[in-house]
Design a protein around this motif. Structure first.
Motif, PDB file in Angstrom:
ATOM      1  N   THR A 246       3.925 -12.668  11.964  1.00  0.00           N
ATOM      2  CA  THR A 246       3.052 -12.497  11.198  1.00  0.00           C
ATOM      3  C   THR A 246       2.349 -10.557  11.427  1.00  0.00           C
ATOM      4  N   VAL A 247       1.650 -10.473  11.799  1.00  0.00           N
ATOM      5  CA  VAL A 247       0.972  -9.318  11.755  1.00  0.00           C
ATOM      6  C   VAL A 247       2.138  -8.326  11.184  1.00  0.00           C
ATOM      7  N   GLU A 248       3.330  -7.911  11.996  1.00  0.00           N
ATOM      8  CA  GLU A 248       4.135  -7.331  11.440  1.00  0.00           C
ATOM      9  C   GLU A 248       4.458  -7.576  10.292  1.00  0.00           C
ATOM     10  N   ARG A 249       4.554  -8.508   9.379  1.00  0.00           N
ATOM     11  CA  ARG A 249       5.204  -8.452   8.631  1.00  0.00           C
ATOM     12  C   ARG A 249       4.300  -8.934   7.187  1.00  0.00           C
ATOM     13  N   VAL A 250       2.857  -9.680   7.539  1.00  0.00           N
ATOM     14  CA  VAL A 250       2.702 -10.001   6.523  1.00  0.00           C
ATOM     15  C   VAL A 250       1.398  -8.240   6.399  1.00  0.00           C
ATOM     16  N   GLU A 251       1.126  -8.156   5.223  1.00  0.00           N
ATOM     17  CA  GLU A 251       0.565  -6.596   4.761  1.00  0.00           C
ATOM     18  C   GLU A 251       0.162  -6.520   3.272  1.00  0.00           C
ATOM     19  N   PHE A 252      -0.556  -5.972   2.891  1.00  0.00           N
ATOM     20  CA  PHE A 252      -0.700  -5.556   1.099  1.00  0.00           C
ATOM     21  C   PHE A 252      -1.717  -4.794   1.502  1.00  0.00           C
ATOM     22  N   LYS A 253      -0.479  -3.905   1.852  1.00  0.00           N
ATOM     23  CA  LYS A 253      -1.254  -2.162   1.401  1.00  0.00           C
ATOM     24  C   LYS A 253      -0.992  -1.529   0.183  1.00  0.00           C
ATOM     25  N   ASP A 254      -0.242  -2.002  -0.195  1.00  0.00           N
ATOM     26  CA  ASP A 254       0.386  -1.280  -1.833  1.00  0.00           C
ATOM     27  C   ASP A 254      -0.777  -2.119  -2.875  1.00  0.00           C
ATOM     28  N   ARG A 255      -1.888  -2.392  -1.867  1.00  0.00           N
ATOM     29  CA  ARG A 255      -3.253  -2.985  -3.569  1.00  0.00           C
ATOM     30  C   ARG A 255      -3.882  -2.480  -3.926  1.00  0.00           C
ATOM     31  N   TYR A 256      -3.940  -1.388  -3.160  1.00  0.00           N
ATOM     32  CA  TYR A 256      -5.561  -0.940  -2.530  1.00  0.00           C
ATOM     33  C   TYR A 256      -5.564   0.743  -1.523  1.00  0.00           C
ATOM     34  N   PRO A 257      -6.174   0.767  -1.945  1.00  0.00           N
ATOM     35  CA  PRO A 257      -6.390   1.970  -0.569  1.00  0.00           C
ATOM     36  C   PRO A 257      -7.240   1.634  -0.228  1.00  0.00           C
ATOM     37  N   VAL A 258      -8.098   2.233   0.568  1.00  0.00           N
ATOM     38  CA  VAL A 258      -9.176   1.845   1.945  1.00  0.00           C
ATOM     39  C   VAL A 258     -10.229   2.653   1.022  1.00  0.00           C
ATOM     40  N   ASP A 259     -11.346   2.197   1.496  1.00  0.00           N
ATOM     41  CA  ASP A 259     -12.792   3.058   0.940  1.00  0.00           C
ATOM     42  C   ASP A 259     -13.112   3.694   1.721  1.00  0.00           C
ATOM     43  N   ILE A 260     -13.734   4.256   0.934  1.00  0.00           N
ATOM     44  CA  ILE A 260     -13.713   6.828   1.327  1.00  0.00           C
ATOM     45  C   ILE A 260     -13.879   6.738   2.561  1.00  0.00           C
ATOM     46  N   GLY A 261     -13.379   7.503   3.213  1.00  0.00           N
ATOM     47  CA  GLY A 261     -13.734   7.769   4.464  1.00  0.00           C
ATOM     48  C   GLY A 261     -13.034   6.936   5.661  1.00  0.00           C
ATOM     49  N   GLN A 262     -12.408   5.489   5.208  1.00  0.00           N
ATOM     50  CA  GLN A 262     -12.131   5.637   6.107  1.00  0.00           C
ATOM     51  C   GLN A 262     -10.431   4.872   5.751  1.00  0.00           C
ATOM     52  N   GLU A 263      -9.914   5.506   5.493  1.00  0.00           N
ATOM     53  CA  GLU A 263      -8.005   6.195   4.904  1.00  0.00           C
ATOM     54  C   GLU A 263      -7.449   5.238   6.613  1.00  0.00           C
ATOM     55  N   TYR A 264      -8.028   6.192   7.639  1.00  0.00           N
ATOM     56  CA  TYR A 264      -7.385   5.876   8.565  1.00  0.00           C
ATOM     57  C   TYR A 264      -6.890   4.489   8.865  1.00  0.00           C
ATOM     58  N   MET A 265      -8.258   3.632   8.167  1.00  0.00           N
ATOM     59  CA  MET A 265      -8.097   2.316   9.319  1.00  0.00           C
ATOM     60  C   MET A 265      -7.508   1.745   8.441  1.00  0.00           C
ATOM     61  N   MET A 266      -5.865   1.490   7.887  1.00  0.00           N
ATOM     62  CA  MET A 266      -5.481   1.461   6.717  1.00  0.00           C
ATOM     63  C   MET A 266      -4.526  -0.235   7.442  1.00  0.00           C
TER      64      MET A 266
END
Ligand SMILES: [Zn+2]
Length: 283
Positions: A246-266
């Motif tokens: 589930t963790v491997e396959r379910v993601e919504f990274k394409d919806r929005y960027p991460v808020d400022i300064g935390q891009e590395y936490m996607m």
């Protein structure tokens, strides 16, 4: 900081939450504090230039909304919902909030190192509330009303601060405006109810926990994000996927960027969101 109305100031472009203040005819009310030390000191100075600091309200207990309280000591009276008070800078199994605040310094606030306290000094007086409430609370300050409305979901002590005279509401992380939503240990069903409650307010401006100032039209988008996450993980459970799958396959990274300064936490956000929902739906 940007003006939302002539009396509302907010900061949406620095790492951390959107710390804000409202200038009334009888002093200033702070709503959430900057996580970065230098920004906290700067905001205090700016706020003080508009009048005496009367109250400091935190919308939730997450570190990026409360760490800067330390730099407001000896100033405004701090007001917390019981749920914020009880969880204030508590070290959890996954996150050490003090370490997280420190971790941001080298990249986002090198000058802040000089005024960053030792752990023992910080925890001796992190500037928690003098006033603690349950349910809702109304503060009258000068010509302004601050309705502190309990809207649990993102966190148990989550509140929205509604200022009817400005037709504005500060929602904390009940709204992630045009950026990734952190579910963490949230209760998604309560969170959907919180969106309903905010939707009942007659406002022109929503000052979110993260991302640009928005309007009530965005409530439907935030609702869709929560429902999409919950549905996708529910489908994964129904298909018999393991937690890892589930963790491997379910993601919504394409919806929005991460808020400022935390891009590395996607990746972290998406994995944590899927994993925590999986745990709840299979409990
Ligand atoms: Zn939060």
């Amino acid at each position: 900081m940007e003006n939302v109305t002539p009396t509302i100031f907010t900061e949406t472009k620095v790492r951390g939450c959107n710390p804000s203040f409202v200038v009334t005819s009888d002093g200033v009310v702070i709503i959430d504090t900057p996580q970065l030390p230098t920004k906290a000191v700067e905001m205090r100075k700016l706020a003080e230039s508009h009048g005496p600091l009367r109250y400091l309200i935190n919308t939730e207990h997450h570190v990026d909304h409360i760490f800067g309280n330390y730099y407001f000591k000896g100033g405004p009276t701090v007001v917390h919902h019981q749920g914020v008070y009880d969880n204030f800078m508590v070290v959890g199994p996954e996150l050490d909030p003090f370490a997280y605040a420190k971790e941001a310094l080298p990249t986002d606030d090198p000058e802040g190192e000089a005024i960053f306290p030792d752990r023992e000094v910080y925890y001796a007086d992190p500037n928690k509330a003098q006033i603690v409430f349950n349910g809702d609370l109304t503060l009258r300050v000068g010509d302004h009303t601050f309705e502190l409305i309990h809207t649990p979901g993102h966190t148990p002590g989550q509140i929205a601060v509604y200022v009817p005279e400005e037709r504005a509401v500060f929602t904390g992380d009940t709204i992630f405006s045009e950026c990734q939503t952190w579910l963490m240990t949230s209760n998604v069903d309560q969170w959907l109810d919180a969106l309903d409650r905010i939707g009942e307010l007659d406002v022109d401006f929503i000052i979110p926990g993260h991302g640009p100032v928005t309007t009530t039209a965005y409530l439907a988008t935030q609702r869709a994000v929560l429902m999409e996450w919950k549905t996708a993980v529910a489908v994964a459970v129904a298909k018999g996927w393991t937690r890892e799958e589930t963790v491997e396959r379910v993601e919504f990274k394409d919806r929005y960027p991460v808020d400022i300064g935390q891009e590395y936490m996607m990746d972290y956000i998406n994995s944590y969101n899927a994993g925590s929902l999986y745990d709840k739906l299979t409990a």
